[in-house]
Design an enzyme around this catalytic site. Structure first.
Site, PDB file in Angstrom:
ATOM      1  N   ASN A  84      14.679 -14.221  -3.930  1.00  0.00           N
ATOM      2  CA  ASN A  84      13.989 -13.327  -4.959  1.00  0.00           C
ATOM      3  C   ASN A  84      15.100 -11.947  -4.682  1.00  0.00           C
ATOM      4  O   ASN A  84      15.860 -11.818  -3.904  1.00  0.00           O
ATOM      5  CB  ASN A  84      12.554 -13.009  -4.681  1.00  0.00           C
ATOM      6  CG  ASN A  84      12.003 -12.402  -5.929  1.00  0.00           C
ATOM      7  OD1 ASN A  84      12.334 -11.886  -6.524  1.00  0.00           O
ATOM      8  ND2 ASN A  84      10.767 -12.946  -5.703  1.00  0.00           N
ATOM      9  N   HIS A 114      24.125  -2.880  17.387  1.00  0.00           N
ATOM     10  CA  HIS A 114      24.778  -1.832  18.089  1.00  0.00           C
ATOM     11  C   HIS A 114      24.409  -1.750  19.631  1.00  0.00           C
ATOM     12  O   HIS A 114      23.235  -2.142  19.839  1.00  0.00           O
ATOM     13  CB  HIS A 114      24.940  -0.673  17.361  1.00  0.00           C
ATOM     14  CG  HIS A 114      24.960  -0.793  16.043  1.00  0.00           C
ATOM     15  ND1 HIS A 114      26.192  -0.574  15.485  1.00  0.00           N
ATOM     16  CD2 HIS A 114      24.368  -0.840  15.032  1.00  0.00           C
ATOM     17  CE1 HIS A 114      26.256  -0.721  14.164  1.00  0.00           C
ATOM     18  NE2 HIS A 114      25.025  -0.950  13.491  1.00  0.00           N
ATOM     19  N   ALA A 141       7.933 -12.032   1.521  1.00  0.00           N
ATOM     20  CA  ALA A 141       8.434 -10.607   1.220  1.00  0.00           C
ATOM     21  C   ALA A 141       8.514  -9.603   2.325  1.00  0.00           C
ATOM     22  O   ALA A 141       7.746  -9.440   3.223  1.00  0.00           O
ATOM     23  CB  ALA A 141       7.585  -9.930   0.088  1.00  0.00           C
ATOM     24  N   ALA A 159       4.574 -12.243   5.238  1.00  0.00           N
ATOM     25  CA  ALA A 159       5.164 -11.270   4.276  1.00  0.00           C
ATOM     26  C   ALA A 159       5.223 -10.058   5.376  1.00  0.00           C
ATOM     27  O   ALA A 159       4.172 -10.025   6.315  1.00  0.00           O
ATOM     28  CB  ALA A 159       4.399 -10.945   3.345  1.00  0.00           C
ATOM     29  N   THR A 164      11.854 -11.353  15.792  1.00  0.00           N
ATOM     30  CA  THR A 164      12.595 -11.061  17.010  1.00  0.00           C
ATOM     31  C   THR A 164      12.819 -11.902  17.887  1.00  0.00           C
ATOM     32  O   THR A 164      13.584 -12.062  19.149  1.00  0.00           O
ATOM     33  CB  THR A 164      11.967  -9.749  17.600  1.00  0.00           C
ATOM     34  OG1 THR A 164      10.787 -10.006  18.103  1.00  0.00           O
ATOM     35  CG2 THR A 164      11.990  -8.568  16.810  1.00  0.00           C
ATOM     36  N   LYS A 165      12.384 -13.149  17.702  1.00  0.00           N
ATOM     37  CA  LYS A 165      12.457 -14.496  18.606  1.00  0.00           C
ATOM     38  C   LYS A 165      12.570 -15.531  18.068  1.00  0.00           C
ATOM     39  O   LYS A 165      11.992 -15.637  16.963  1.00  0.00           O
ATOM     40  CB  LYS A 165      11.505 -14.374  19.825  1.00  0.00           C
ATOM     41  CG  LYS A 165      11.322 -13.259  20.531  1.00  0.00           C
ATOM     42  CD  LYS A 165      10.276 -13.281  21.463  1.00  0.00           C
ATOM     43  CE  LYS A 165      10.067 -12.402  22.567  1.00  0.00           C
ATOM     44  NZ  LYS A 165       8.967 -12.462  23.852  1.00  0.00           N
ATOM     45  N   ARG A 182      -0.073 -20.813  13.674  1.00  0.00           N
ATOM     46  CA  ARG A 182      -0.408 -21.968  14.057  1.00  0.00           C
ATOM     47  C   ARG A 182       0.635 -22.979  13.438  1.00  0.00           C
ATOM     48  O   ARG A 182       1.660 -22.624  12.702  1.00  0.00           O
ATOM     49  CB  ARG A 182      -1.743 -22.324  13.066  1.00  0.00           C
ATOM     50  CG  ARG A 182      -1.754 -21.992  11.523  1.00  0.00           C
ATOM     51  CD  ARG A 182      -2.841 -22.520  10.761  1.00  0.00           C
ATOM     52  NE  ARG A 182      -2.918 -22.169   9.470  1.00  0.00           N
ATOM     53  CZ  ARG A 182      -2.374 -23.386   8.464  1.00  0.00           C
ATOM     54  NH1 ARG A 182      -1.915 -24.330   8.898  1.00  0.00           N
ATOM     55  NH2 ARG A 182      -2.431 -22.678   7.104  1.00  0.00           N
TER      56      ARG A 182
END
Length: 204
Positions: A84, A114, A141, A159, A164-165, A182
């Site tokens: 999208n 960084h 989204a 959404a 981060t993992k 789940r």
């Protein structure tokens, strides 16, 4: 070792290096032209992906605009991928996307990072870690995927999540930071929304 070679190896490097910019700017210019295409110019979109992306399968579709640091040059698309509008690919490193992946609007996939040390960061240094997304996965989204992440196949990322993992196969994961909610199960084969049943006889 040149800064470009350091970039390729995933080491800390100077992204504003003259050699790197000489390679990068032509792809950014091509991306600007790509974003001027009419929505109906499917052939033009396919031509761009085939010519610019590192790899590109068949029947992929991108709603414009697309944003990409290297114009998608370090992007590896399978087939039947739908993206999208406002997909942002920070493709200084490589981004691998399996078949039949769907991206909602305003998704960001970052490979560039960084240093935490302020002195190093103040010098504009950067490093890149590749991102992998498995087949049949739906990225909702406004999701953000940070560098170095592996997302499995048949996954739904809710959404607004910040991934981060790593996320395993066959799960629904949501939140900031994104966590497994789940597993995908039998309920999902019967109902498409809450308790609304899928009428297979009318869609197959």
């Amino acid at each position: 070792m040149t800064q470009y070679e350091r970039m390729i190896k995933g080491l800390i490097y100077v992204p504003g290096d003259e050699e790197i910019l000489k390679e990068q700017f032509p792809y950014q210019d091509k991306l600007w032209e790509f974003n001027q295409l009419k929505p109906s110019d499917i052939a033009g979109k396919e031509k761009y992906m085939k010519e610019v992306f590192a790899e590109c399968g068949e029947n992929n579709y991108i709603e414009l605009p697309l944003h990409a640091n290297w114009g998608g040059h370090h992007v590896h698309f399978g087939s039947q991928i739908y993206a999208n509008s406002n997909l942002t690919l920070v493709d200084d490193g490589h981004i691998y996307v399996g078949d039949k992946v769907m991206f909602g609007p305003n998704v960001t996939i970052a490979t560039a990072n960084h240093p935490i040390d302020a002195n190093l960061r103040g010098k504009g240094l950067q490093y890149n870690k590749d991102v992998y997304i498995g087949e049949n996965t739906w990225i909702g989204a406004n999701v953000v995927i940070v560098p170095g992440i592996h997302i499995g196949k048949n996954v739904v990322i809710g959404a607004g999540s910040v991934v981060t993992k790593d996320i395993p196969d066959d799960v629904i994961a949501v939140g900031n930071p994104c966590r497994v909610l789940r597993e995908v199960g039998e309920h999902d084969k019967k109902y498409f929304y809450k308790q609304e049943m899928i009428d297979y006889e009318n869609i197959e």
